[in-house]
Scaffold this motif. Structure first.
Motif, PDB file in Angstrom:
ATOM      1  N   THR A   1      -6.702   1.452   8.590  1.00  0.00           N
ATOM      2  CA  THR A   1      -5.379   2.136   9.447  1.00  0.00           C
ATOM      3  C   THR A   1      -5.787   1.817  11.072  1.00  0.00           C
ATOM      4  OG1 THR A   1      -4.178   3.060   8.214  1.00  0.00           O
ATOM      5  CG2 THR A   1      -3.680   3.804  10.159  1.00  0.00           C
TER       6      THR A   1
ATOM      7  N   ALA B   1      -9.167  -4.152   3.984  1.00  0.00           N
ATOM      8  CA  ALA B   1      -8.137  -4.171   3.000  1.00  0.00           C
ATOM      9  C   ALA B   1      -8.015  -4.396   1.756  1.00  0.00           C
ATOM     10  CB  ALA B   1      -6.617  -4.527   3.346  1.00  0.00           C
TER      11      ALA B   1
ATOM     12  N   GLY C   1       0.004   5.962   2.952  1.00  0.00           N
ATOM     13  CA  GLY C   1      -0.637   5.683   2.301  1.00  0.00           C
ATOM     14  C   GLY C   1      -1.610   6.901   2.422  1.00  0.00           C
ATOM     15  N   SER C   2      -2.472   6.350   3.466  1.00  0.00           N
ATOM     16  CA  SER C   2      -3.488   7.272   2.486  1.00  0.00           C
ATOM     17  C   SER C   2      -3.506   8.456   3.150  1.00  0.00           C
ATOM     18  CB  SER C   2      -4.372   6.773   4.353  1.00  0.00           C
ATOM     19  OG  SER C   2      -4.612   5.274   4.385  1.00  0.00           O
TER      20      SER C   2
ATOM     21  N   CYS D   1       0.525   2.376   6.444  1.00  0.00           N
ATOM     22  CA  CYS D   1      -1.599   2.150   5.678  1.00  0.00           C
ATOM     23  C   CYS D   1      -1.619   4.279   5.786  1.00  0.00           C
ATOM     24  CB  CYS D   1      -2.033   1.252   6.130  1.00  0.00           C
ATOM     25  SG  CYS D   1      -1.890  -0.517   6.465  1.00  0.00           S
TER      26      CYS D   1
ATOM     27  N   CYS E   1     -10.433   4.985   2.313  1.00  0.00           N
ATOM     28  CA  CYS E   1     -10.284   3.205   2.805  1.00  0.00           C
ATOM     29  C   CYS E   1      -9.027   3.476   3.835  1.00  0.00           C
ATOM     30  CB  CYS E   1     -10.560   2.680   0.994  1.00  0.00           C
ATOM     31  SG  CYS E   1     -11.196   1.006   1.983  1.00  0.00           S
ATOM     32  N   GLY E   2      -8.197   3.896   3.434  1.00  0.00           N
ATOM     33  CA  GLY E   2      -6.493   3.309   3.816  1.00  0.00           C
ATOM     34  C   GLY E   2      -6.878   4.022   5.359  1.00  0.00           C
TER      35      GLY E   2
ATOM     36  N   TYR F   1      -8.967   6.727  -2.362  1.00  0.00           N
ATOM     37  CA  TYR F   1      -7.863   5.642  -1.448  1.00  0.00           C
ATOM     38  C   TYR F   1      -7.647   6.335  -0.085  1.00  0.00           C
ATOM     39  CZ  TYR F   1      -6.327   3.359  -5.808  1.00  0.00           C
ATOM     40  OH  TYR F   1      -6.332   2.659  -7.312  1.00  0.00           O
TER      41      TYR F   1
ATOM     42  N   ALA G   1       1.007   3.909  -3.280  1.00  0.00           N
ATOM     43  CA  ALA G   1       0.461   5.269  -3.193  1.00  0.00           C
ATOM     44  C   ALA G   1       1.495   6.307  -3.362  1.00  0.00           C
ATOM     45  CB  ALA G   1       0.324   5.675  -1.176  1.00  0.00           C
TER      46      ALA G   1
ATOM     47  N   TRP H   1       1.155  -1.451  -0.112  1.00  0.00           N
ATOM     48  CA  TRP H   1       0.128  -0.326  -0.047  1.00  0.00           C
ATOM     49  C   TRP H   1       1.273   1.833   0.098  1.00  0.00           C
ATOM     50  CZ3 TRP H   1      -3.939   2.924  -1.193  1.00  0.00           C
ATOM     51  CH2 TRP H   1      -4.361   4.151  -0.715  1.00  0.00           C
TER      52      TRP H   1
ATOM     53  N   LEU I   1      -9.046  -1.735  -1.090  1.00  0.00           N
ATOM     54  CA  LEU I   1      -8.132  -0.774  -1.689  1.00  0.00           C
ATOM     55  C   LEU I   1      -7.794  -1.863  -2.992  1.00  0.00           C
ATOM     56  CD1 LEU I   1      -5.640  -0.188   1.055  1.00  0.00           C
ATOM     57  CD2 LEU I   1      -7.030   1.234   0.441  1.00  0.00           C
TER      58      LEU I   1
END
Length: 225
Positions: free
Chosen positions: A190, A211, A162-163, A159, A185-186, A182, A89, A85, A214
């Motif tokens: 988390t 997950a 990346g978010s 996570c 969801c990320g 994204y 990202a 992830w 994603l």
């Protein structure tokens, strides 16, 4: 012992999530294998497969030793998912390039590799959990140790990173919509990781199922583009 309705539902949804990641997810990654972003998506999809399948096996396993075996696999799956992830990202064309450096990629990969190495060798150390025998009840219970919390923070941190990158997406309207999806969801993944690992250490199907969302978003984006 009869399985509960929640367990049955978790197994069904978990199998579906694993199927999406293993089928369309990995196929999408193979289609885009010539790009770093496509390879990172493949790592994410493989991690989700390992995480969800091991979670399902934990639910259906009856013996404690078998449950612990699949718990180890779920920790590995969570680690691979977090790595995939973060790389996905940071290599996306529309996200900021602040973390898009080979040194960062190498450092994060080495840390995840070390974490996985320690997880694999859990039987010979007590860094993640230790067993304590209750003499009065004549049963053995596991106590979570520092390594488990370090693993939790590592996975949640990657996570979240990346978010954050996807929340900073700049570009056309479609890119911003995908980035927002994204990011939401990320962040949800988390928060779920932190909550489930704190409340019920070593269990929980919600995090890997979320997950898989994603991966679904990646499939949809690749299809539209």
């Amino acid at each position: 012992m009869e399985p509960s309705a929640v367990s049955v539902f978790g197994v069904i949804v978990g199998v579906a999530a694993a199927g999406i990641a293993a089928g369309p997810g990995i196929r999408t990654a193979i289609t885009h294998r010539r790009s770093d972003n496509g390879i990172a998506f493949g790592i994410l999809a493989v991690g989700v497969v390992i995480w969800t399948v091991s979670g399902v096996c934990q639910l259906v396993a009856q013996e404690t030793i078998v449950q612990k075996y699949f718990l180890v696999l779920s920790l590995i799956g969570a680690s691979v998912t977090a790595l995939g992830w973060f790389l996905f990202a940071s290599t996306a064309r529309s996200t900021p390039e602040r973390l898009s450096r080979r040194s960062i990629y190498a450092g994060v990969t080495l840390v995840i590799g070390l974490n996985i190495g320690l997880i694999v060798t859990i039987p010979i150390h007590d860094l993640y959990w230790s067993s304590v025998t209750d003499a009065s009840m004549e049963e053995t219970r596991s106590i979570v140790e520092t390594g488990y919390w370090a693993h939790t923070l590592l996975v949640a941190g990657l996570c979240l990173a990346g978010s954050w990158l996807f929340a900073k997406v700049r570009g056309n309207r479609r890119d911003r919509i995908h980035g927002l999806a994204y990011a939401i969801c990320g962040i949800t993944v988390t928060v779920t990781i932190l909550m489930s690992n704190s409340m019920t250490p070593g269990s929980g199907m919600l995090s890997p199922i979320l997950a898989a969302g994603l991966v679904c978003l990646g499939i949809v984006q690749a299809t539209r583009s």
